[in-house]
Every structure is written in C-alpha cells, then in structure tokens.
Design a protein around this motif. Structure first.
Motif, PDB file in Angstrom:
ATOM      1  N   LEU A  39       0.829  -1.216   0.000  1.00 16.44           N
ATOM      2  CA  LEU A  39       0.000   0.000   0.000  1.00 16.44           C
ATOM      3  C   LEU A  39       0.858   1.260   0.000  1.00 16.44           C
ATOM      4  O   LEU A  39       0.563   2.212  -0.723  1.00 16.44           O
ATOM      5  N   GLY A  40       1.897   1.277   0.799  1.00 18.35           N
ATOM      6  CA  GLY A  40       2.763   2.456   0.867  1.00 18.35           C
ATOM      7  C   GLY A  40       3.514   2.718  -0.419  1.00 18.35           C
ATOM      8  O   GLY A  40       3.865   3.852  -0.724  1.00 18.35           O
ATOM      9  N   ARG A  41       3.765   1.663  -1.183  1.00 14.49           N
ATOM     10  CA  ARG A  41       4.494   1.815  -2.430  1.00 14.49           C
ATOM     11  C   ARG A  41       3.576   2.233  -3.582  1.00 14.49           C
ATOM     12  O   ARG A  41       3.983   2.997  -4.457  1.00 14.49           O
ATOM     13  N   SER A  42       2.333   1.764  -3.590  1.00 15.60           N
ATOM     14  CA  SER A  42       1.486   1.991  -4.766  1.00 15.60           C
ATOM     15  C   SER A  42       0.530   3.181  -4.651  1.00 15.60           C
ATOM     16  O   SER A  42       0.260   3.845  -5.655  1.00 15.60           O
ATOM     17  N   LEU A  43       0.024   3.474  -3.478  1.00 11.88           N
ATOM     18  CA  LEU A  43      -0.987   4.534  -3.384  1.00 11.88           C
ATOM     19  C   LEU A  43      -0.457   5.945  -3.650  1.00 11.88           C
ATOM     20  O   LEU A  43      -1.171   6.743  -4.259  1.00 11.88           O
ATOM     21  N   PRO A  44       0.755   6.314  -3.261  1.00 15.52           N
ATOM     22  CA  PRO A  44       1.232   7.650  -3.659  1.00 15.52           C
ATOM     23  C   PRO A  44       1.347   7.812  -5.178  1.00 15.52           C
ATOM     24  O   PRO A  44       1.048   8.877  -5.722  1.00 15.52           O
ATOM     25  N   THR A  45       1.743   6.747  -5.856  1.00 13.12           N
ATOM     26  CA  THR A  45       1.798   6.792  -7.323  1.00 13.12           C
ATOM     27  C   THR A  45       0.397   6.958  -7.901  1.00 13.12           C
ATOM     28  O   THR A  45       0.192   7.737  -8.844  1.00 13.12           O
ATOM     29  N   ASN A  46      -0.556   6.217  -7.329  1.00 20.14           N
ATOM     30  CA  ASN A  46      -1.941   6.342  -7.795  1.00 20.14           C
ATOM     31  C   ASN A  46      -2.476   7.751  -7.577  1.00 20.14           C
ATOM     32  O   ASN A  46      -3.236   8.270  -8.405  1.00 20.14           O
ATOM     33  N   LEU A  47      -2.084   8.387  -6.476  1.00 19.66           N
ATOM     34  CA  LEU A  47      -2.534   9.751  -6.203  1.00 19.66           C
ATOM     35  C   LEU A  47      -1.977  10.731  -7.231  1.00 19.66           C
ATOM     36  O   LEU A  47      -2.690  11.618  -7.708  1.00 19.66           O
ATOM     37  N   ARG A  48      -0.718  10.556  -7.617  1.00 21.08           N
ATOM     38  CA  ARG A  48      -0.134  11.422  -8.653  1.00 21.08           C
ATOM     39  C   ARG A  48      -0.873  11.261  -9.971  1.00 21.08           C
ATOM     40  O   ARG A  48      -1.155  12.237 -10.665  1.00 21.08           O
ATOM     41  N   TRP A  49      -1.177  10.015 -10.348  1.00 22.76           N
ATOM     42  CA  TRP A  49      -1.923   9.768 -11.578  1.00 22.76           C
ATOM     43  C   TRP A  49      -3.333  10.363 -11.494  1.00 22.76           C
ATOM     44  O   TRP A  49      -3.854  10.883 -12.491  1.00 22.76           O
ATOM     45  N   LEU A  50      -3.952  10.300 -10.322  1.00 27.14           N
ATOM     46  CA  LEU A  50      -5.284  10.892 -10.164  1.00 27.14           C
ATOM     47  C   LEU A  50      -5.216  12.400 -10.320  1.00 27.14           C
ATOM     48  O   LEU A  50      -6.073  12.999 -10.986  1.00 27.14           O
ATOM     49  N   PHE A  51      -4.221  13.025  -9.736  1.00 25.67           N
ATOM     50  CA  PHE A  51      -4.066  14.468  -9.855  1.00 25.67           C
ATOM     51  C   PHE A  51      -3.861  14.877 -11.313  1.00 25.67           C
ATOM     52  O   PHE A  51      -4.504  15.805 -11.809  1.00 25.67           O
ATOM     53  N   CYS A  52      -2.985  14.168 -12.028  1.00 25.90           N
ATOM     54  CA  CYS A  52      -2.770  14.467 -13.457  1.00 25.90           C
ATOM     55  C   CYS A  52      -4.029  14.206 -14.270  1.00 25.90           C
ATOM     56  O   CYS A  52      -4.357  14.952 -15.199  1.00 25.90           O
ATOM     57  N   GLY A  53      -4.742  13.137 -13.921  1.00 31.18           N
ATOM     58  CA  GLY A  53      -5.977  12.813 -14.626  1.00 31.18           C
ATOM     59  C   GLY A  53      -7.052  13.858 -14.425  1.00 31.18           C
ATOM     60  O   GLY A  53      -7.810  14.178 -15.342  1.00 31.18           O
ATOM     61  N   CYS A  54      -7.126  14.419 -13.211  1.00 33.37           N
ATOM     62  CA  CYS A  54      -8.118  15.463 -12.944  1.00 33.37           C
ATOM     63  C   CYS A  54      -7.783  16.748 -13.701  1.00 33.37           C
ATOM     64  O   CYS A  54      -8.684  17.472 -14.139  1.00 33.37           O
ATOM     65  N   LEU A  55      -6.489  17.041 -13.856  1.00 36.78           N
ATOM     66  CA  LEU A  55      -6.094  18.231 -14.609  1.00 36.78           C
ATOM     67  C   LEU A  55      -6.464  18.113 -16.085  1.00 36.78           C
ATOM     68  O   LEU A  55      -6.850  19.094 -16.727  1.00 36.78           O
ATOM     69  N   CYS A  56      -6.343  16.916 -16.616  1.00 41.57           N
ATOM     70  CA  CYS A  56      -6.604  16.699 -18.041  1.00 41.57           C
ATOM     71  C   CYS A  56      -8.006  16.172 -18.314  1.00 41.57           C
ATOM     72  O   CYS A  56      -8.320  15.817 -19.451  1.00 41.57           O
ATOM     73  N   CYS A  57      -8.850  16.103 -17.308  1.00 45.29           N
ATOM     74  CA  CYS A  57     -10.160  15.465 -17.436  1.00 45.29           C
ATOM     75  C   CYS A  57     -11.047  16.158 -18.476  1.00 45.29           C
ATOM     76  O   CYS A  57     -11.744  15.498 -19.236  1.00 45.29           O
TER      77      CYS A  57
END
Length: 163
Positions: A73-91
């Motif tokens: 969880l500690g390894r994957s969720l911060p990466t997922n959060l970055r992708w979510l942030f980028c995805g929201c910017l380009c949504c």
C-alpha cells in the motif's frame, strides 16, 4: 416436550452421538489508519495486535503479515494519487478518459493485496483456524465505503471422523 424439540433443533449433531452448539464468533475488523485514502483503500492498516487474536496467533506473525500488506500500500498509493491528480487536470480535454489509469492502478493494487492475503491464508491462517480477507465495508462515521481486513474464525474440522 415442545421446548425440548426447540433445544434439539438448535444443537448440531456431529454424527458420533455428541451434540454441540454451533458457535461462530464475529470477525475481527482491521481498518485503515493512513492519512491517504484513494478509492476506499487507505495507505496503511492498523498494526496494533487485536486482543481477540490472543492465544490464536503470534503477534510476530500478525506484524509480518501487516508489514507485507502495508508495504504494498505504501508503495502503490502515492503513485496512484499522482496519476489521479494528473488525470483530474486533463479530465476536461480527455472527456474523463484520463481517470482510467488510476482505476486500473487501484485494481492492480487490490489484486496484489489479495495475492498476499491468499498466500498468508494458505501458509499460516488456515492452519490456525483463521481466515483473512479484504472486504469493502461502510465507514462507521459516514456513508462512504472503505476496504478493511477481516480475520474470521473458521470452524475446526474433526480429524478423526471418517468422511
């Protein structure tokens, strides 16, 4: 006589003449305590040893299991959060398609957790009469869903009885 029939129906016959009531304990709930929750998955589960597992599981084994889970969880969720942030910017430009990578990454994280849990169940928990699973449940303080770890107690199988 009627009361005796009700008691007899409530008991389970094990085949050798012994009757014993079937008791099933409530599962032990291990909730997420991390500061980041994404699609119901927290970035860390509570590592305090539950008192309901005393005498059934060693605290060291419990800590080892949760450290494996928390490591994923500690390894994957911060990466997922970055992708979510980028995805929201380009949504707006992608008509919502930029959110899909986050959904697939979250699904991959859940799949990794389920593989770890299955391995732990096969190697340790099933031998001790326990079953660990990842389940989606309602949050106590609201109407949102979150993933929690449940430790269920399995009924013991009689080894000396024929099939």
């Amino acid at each position: 006589m009627e009361r005796f029939d009700m008691i007899e129906d409530a008991l389970q016959d094990y085949g050798d003449g012994e009757t014993e009531p079937f008791r099933r304990s409530d599962p032990i709930r291990i909730s997420g305590v991390g500061h980041l929750t994404l699609f119901g998955l927290s970035n860390k589960f509570e590592t305090d040893f539950p008192s309901g597992l005393t005498g059934k599981l060693a605290p060291e084994e419990y800590d080892a299991t949760l450290s494996r889970i928390n490591k994923v969880l500690g390894r994957s969720l911060p990466t997922n959060l970055r992708w979510l942030f980028c995805g929201c910017l380009c949504c707006c430009c992608t008509l919502g398609m930029s959110i899909w990578p986050v959904v697939f990454l979250n699904k991959r994280t859940r799949h990794q957790l389920e593989k770890i849990i299955d391995s732990e169940n096969r190697n340790l928990y099933h031998k001790l009469g326990l079953h660990l699973k990842l389940k989606k449940q309602m949050v106590v303080s609201g109407n949102m869903m979150e993933y929690v770890l449940l430790v269920e107690f399995r009924p013991k199988v009689a080894l000396f009885k024929p099939d």
